[in-house]
Design an enzyme around this catalytic site. Structure first.
Site, PDB file in Angstrom:
ATOM      1  N   GLN A 171      61.223  16.577  88.703  1.00 50.88           N
ATOM      2  CA  GLN A 171      62.589  16.304  87.199  1.00 50.88           C
ATOM      3  C   GLN A 171      62.816  17.532  86.556  1.00 50.88           C
ATOM      4  O   GLN A 171      60.607  17.930  85.721  1.00 50.88           O
ATOM      5  CB  GLN A 171      62.122  14.949  86.265  1.00 50.88           C
ATOM      6  N   CYS A 217      56.331   9.560  82.741  1.00 51.80           N
ATOM      7  CA  CYS A 217      56.969   9.102  81.686  1.00 51.80           C
ATOM      8  C   CYS A 217      55.291   8.531  81.015  1.00 51.80           C
ATOM      9  O   CYS A 217      54.545   8.414  79.569  1.00 51.80           O
ATOM     10  CB  CYS A 217      57.477   7.955  81.803  1.00 51.80           C
ATOM     11  N   ARG A 253      57.890  10.111  95.405  1.00 56.81           N
ATOM     12  CA  ARG A 253      58.145   8.677  95.714  1.00 56.81           C
ATOM     13  C   ARG A 253      58.312   8.430  97.135  1.00 56.81           C
ATOM     14  O   ARG A 253      58.678   9.251  98.306  1.00 56.81           O
ATOM     15  CB  ARG A 253      59.328   8.609  95.378  1.00 56.81           C
ATOM     16  N   ASP A 256      62.063  16.993  83.121  1.00 60.14           N
ATOM     17  CA  ASP A 256      61.971  15.304  82.547  1.00 60.14           C
ATOM     18  C   ASP A 256      61.452  15.262  81.238  1.00 60.14           C
ATOM     19  O   ASP A 256      60.526  16.468  80.874  1.00 60.14           O
ATOM     20  CB  ASP A 256      60.991  14.577  83.434  1.00 60.14           C
ATOM     21  N   HIS A 299      64.167   8.642  77.983  1.00 62.92           N
ATOM     22  CA  HIS A 299      63.535   8.579  79.047  1.00 62.92           C
ATOM     23  C   HIS A 299      64.246   9.649  79.347  1.00 62.92           C
ATOM     24  O   HIS A 299      65.882   8.916  79.695  1.00 62.92           O
ATOM     25  CB  HIS A 299      63.017   7.456  79.585  1.00 62.92           C
ATOM     26  N   LYS A 317      69.988   2.194  81.084  1.00 63.87           N
ATOM     27  CA  LYS A 317      70.281   3.477  81.001  1.00 63.87           C
ATOM     28  C   LYS A 317      71.905   3.842  80.739  1.00 63.87           C
ATOM     29  O   LYS A 317      72.725   3.146  81.321  1.00 63.87           O
ATOM     30  CB  LYS A 317      70.072   4.328  82.697  1.00 63.87           C
ATOM     31  N   HIS A 324      60.654  13.206  76.997  1.00 62.34           N
ATOM     32  CA  HIS A 324      60.462  11.776  76.785  1.00 62.34           C
ATOM     33  C   HIS A 324      60.272  12.129  74.803  1.00 62.34           C
ATOM     34  O   HIS A 324      60.108  13.055  74.547  1.00 62.34           O
ATOM     35  CB  HIS A 324      59.092  10.912  76.885  1.00 62.34           C
TER      36      HIS A 324
END
Length: 606
Positions: free
Chosen positions: A342, A295, A324, A344, A473, A427, A346
């Site tokens: 991911q 992000c 991670r 991912d 997100h 979320k 945004h």
RNA sequence: GCCCAAGUAGCUCAGAGGUAGAGCAACGCCUUGGUAAGGCGUAGGCCGUGGGUUCAAUUCCCACCUUGGGCUCCA
């Protein structure tokens, strides 16, 4: 999957009268007592904590005297003792006594956990239930089976270390897991079901189908995708990219490491440092971190120039690799890794756009997941993690309400997970049930008011004033690796045609006859020209039967057998075998091509 | 990170204080077989890594790494 957290409600309340009917939970709770009874007999001085029934069976937590502990090999011994006690048809005898009396009883018995439970009961409780099974006494509201003779279909499953009351800072007790059923057949079915789950374990299939591996040389939780796994992954990603493009996303890219200041601004170092790999320090003392999330990078792209309300919603997508630092004990195959990609994105939009954007996004998520063969969903709403997040309660409430409204509009079951959000946003998690009924958390959608503030993002409104965007997100697969593992288990390795690394295996009957090999090669090229992944094995000396068997074991969806007879007949008809069912049929090549191309295009699950 | 267990050939596993074995896979030769394993042979191992005990360790002990089942945590 995940067990409940320790539930001592069975002990904590006033006693319950005899039930109208004997449920599986009651049976299992009684089995837990029986197990504790066996343990106390075999290990004098053992202290018992709580022992509820679970979805899968039951457990009981123990502290054994003088640093002794259970090992797996102790389970058969405990199990035989339980069976012995069961045979004796020992009654479960209920007794109600005053709270004080019970406290003295367990104090005298040297059972501090029970005393603690009694002490923690609400003030208005003044009598409690006690159950006796032979010499074993437990604090328990019941109900129970009438006698131990009901407990015959039993199996102890495993031992585990657990923190007392589930708190990491507490002492660790030992938990013994077991299960119980009304009869032997149900227990056998349970064992067979576990065997099925084992056979479709993605870690096992990954090796068998040569999809991926976890070499020790790389490190825990870091996967290598082999050519076949890489191909499946590429197919998954390609389709995802295509759909995102159609849905108005733009593609961005960001690096794997960054200076620490970025994660200070984002709050990751304040709230998420435990989940990050330690920093590397450069000569000048500048610290760099591997990114655990994408992000902040997408935010910098947004902030790279002034934005107009006309640009919103701005949707940025990236297959972003993040790292991670997962605790060593939690890494698990592809579903829990330390390095992952991911899918991912945004979305930067105005508050006014938020509701519509969330609704269409949720629909987009569910549609896409359905294309990958998952169809049984429910949603989870995860709220502010108290003490582990920034922002005001009002902001959180507003973001949470927006999510809830979108979730409700989906007409799917919605469950609440209080405190389950991340440090910057509440979320929605999309949970999916797989082919054997297990649930997996897949997509997450977060509504974030915090990071736009921390990075001081804005856009120019129609009236020329500055406004603050909000961020959504979202990741659909969650991570590509995890989703890959889940799909692999869902399909038990039998990928649908559009995802199968090899779609057709062509097997020559006579592998030394040039005209047959030629025929097979032409067929392969015809199929390939239609965009299908066809293969002719080049293993010399392998007989037709062995090649078919190999194709079946490799879970290639279709096998086509061609031989001298087909060549001589010359009518272009070949024999098609559907691998999963073993069904065979004769089919003309053009029809075969057409059928398979259609099956791929429809992404049908076989 | 914590509790318990395990690491022997590519895979599944056996073995034992005196430097290793099976099946399948691989490779070679023979076989040419019409729908789930044809036959024979060959090769393949620093017995997870590093220390220690011992005349001798892959076997016993310790540490670490990796894996499995849980706890906790999460995509």
């Amino acid at each position: 999957m995940a067990e409940h957290s320790v539930d001592d409600s069975a002990e904590a309340g006033p006693p319950i009268d005899v039930p109208a009917e004997l449920t599986l939970d009651i049976l299992r709770h009684s089995a837990a007592h029986l197990m504790a009874s066996a343990v106390v007999e075999l290990y004098p001085g053992a202290q018992y904590d709580v022992g509820p029934a679970t979805d899968e069976g039951f457990f009981y937590n123990f502290r054994l005297p003088e640093h002794t502990h259970f090992v797996e090999d102790d389970l058969p011994r405990i199990e035989s003792k339980m069976k012995e006690l069961a045979k004796r048809r020992i009654p479960f005898e209920r007794e109600v006594m005053s709270r004080d009396q019970a406290r003295h009883l367990f104090s005298d018995l040297g059972q501090p956990f029970k005393v603690d439970i009694i002490d923690r009961m609400p003030d208005d409780v003044d009598s409690v239930g006690i159950y006796r099974t032979g010499n074993f006494v437990d604090l328990c509201r019941g109900p129970h089976v009438p006698h131990s003779g009901h407990l015959r279909a039993l199996k102890l499953l495993r031992v585990a270390g657990v923190y007392w009351k589930g708190d990491e800072s507490n002492e660790q007790l030992q938990r013994v897991y077991g299960t119980a059923f009304f009869d032997r057949e149900q227990l056998d079915a349970f064992i067979a079901q576990r065997e099925q789950a084992r056979l479709r374990d993605h870690r096992r299939l990954g090796v068998e189908l040569d999809l991926f591996s976890f070499p020790e040389e790389i490190g825990s939780g870091l996967a290598l995708f082999h050519p076949k796994g890489g191909l499946v992954r590429k197919l998954m990603e390609d389709y995802s990219r295509q759909r995102h493009e159609e849905a108005g996303y733009e593609f961005v890219n960001s690096p794997h490491i960054t200076k620490e200041d970025l994660f200070k601004t984002s709050g990751h170092l304040q709230w998420y440092a435990d989940g990050m790999f330690p920093p590397m320090e450069l000569d000048g003392g500048t610290r760099y971190y591997l990114k655990p999330m994408n992000c902040p990078f997408h935010i910098l792209i947004y902030a790279s120039r002034q934005r107009s309300y006309r640009e919103l919603p701005l949707r940025m997508f990236e297959f972003g690799s993040v790292y991670r630092y997962e605790k060593s004990g939690v890494v698990h195959g592809l579903t829990r890794v330390r390095g992952m990609t991911q899918d991912d994105a945004h979305i930067f939009c105005s508050k006014a756009q938020m509701g519509d954007e969330l609704r269409s996004l949720l629909q987009f998520v569910l549609d896409l997941l359905r294309d990958y063969g998952l169809s049984d969903f429910f949603l989870e709403l995860q709220t502010k993690p108290e003490g582990k997040a920034f922002g005001t309660d009002e902001e959180w409430a507003e973001a949470t309400d927006a999510l809830r409204a979108a979730a409700v509009a989906m007409d799917l079951p919605l469950v609440l997970d209080e405190g389950g959000g991340t440090f910057y946003a509440p979320k929605i998690s999309v949970q999916a049930r797989d082919a054997i009924g297990r649930t997996w958390q897949l997509s997450t959608i977060q509504v974030d008011f915090m990071l736009p503030q921390r990075f001081d993002l804005h856009y120019i409104e129609a009236d020329g004033t500055q406004a603050r965007p909000i961020m959504i997100h979202r990741a659909l697969f969650g991570s590509v690796e995890r989703f890959f593992g889940i799909l692999l288990e869902h399909y038990a390795g039998h990928f649908p045609l559009w995802l199968a690394p090899v779609q057709v295996e062509i097997v020559p009957v006579q592998d030394d006859a040039p005209e047959v090999l030629q025929y097979a090669a032409v067929l392969r090229d015809t199929l390939r020209a239609a965009g299908l992944r066809a293969n002719v094995g080049d293993k010399p000396g392998a007989r037709m039967q062995a090649r078919i068997r190999d194709a079946v074991k490799q879970k290639v969806p279709y096998v086509v057998v061609v031989g001298r007879n087909d060549v001589e007949r010359g009518d272009g008809v070949v024999n098609l075998r559907v691998t999963q069912t073993g069904a065979q049929e004769d089919v003309a090549v053009p029809e075969l091509v057409q059928r398979m191309v259609r099956e791929v295009a429809e992404r049908s699950s076989g």
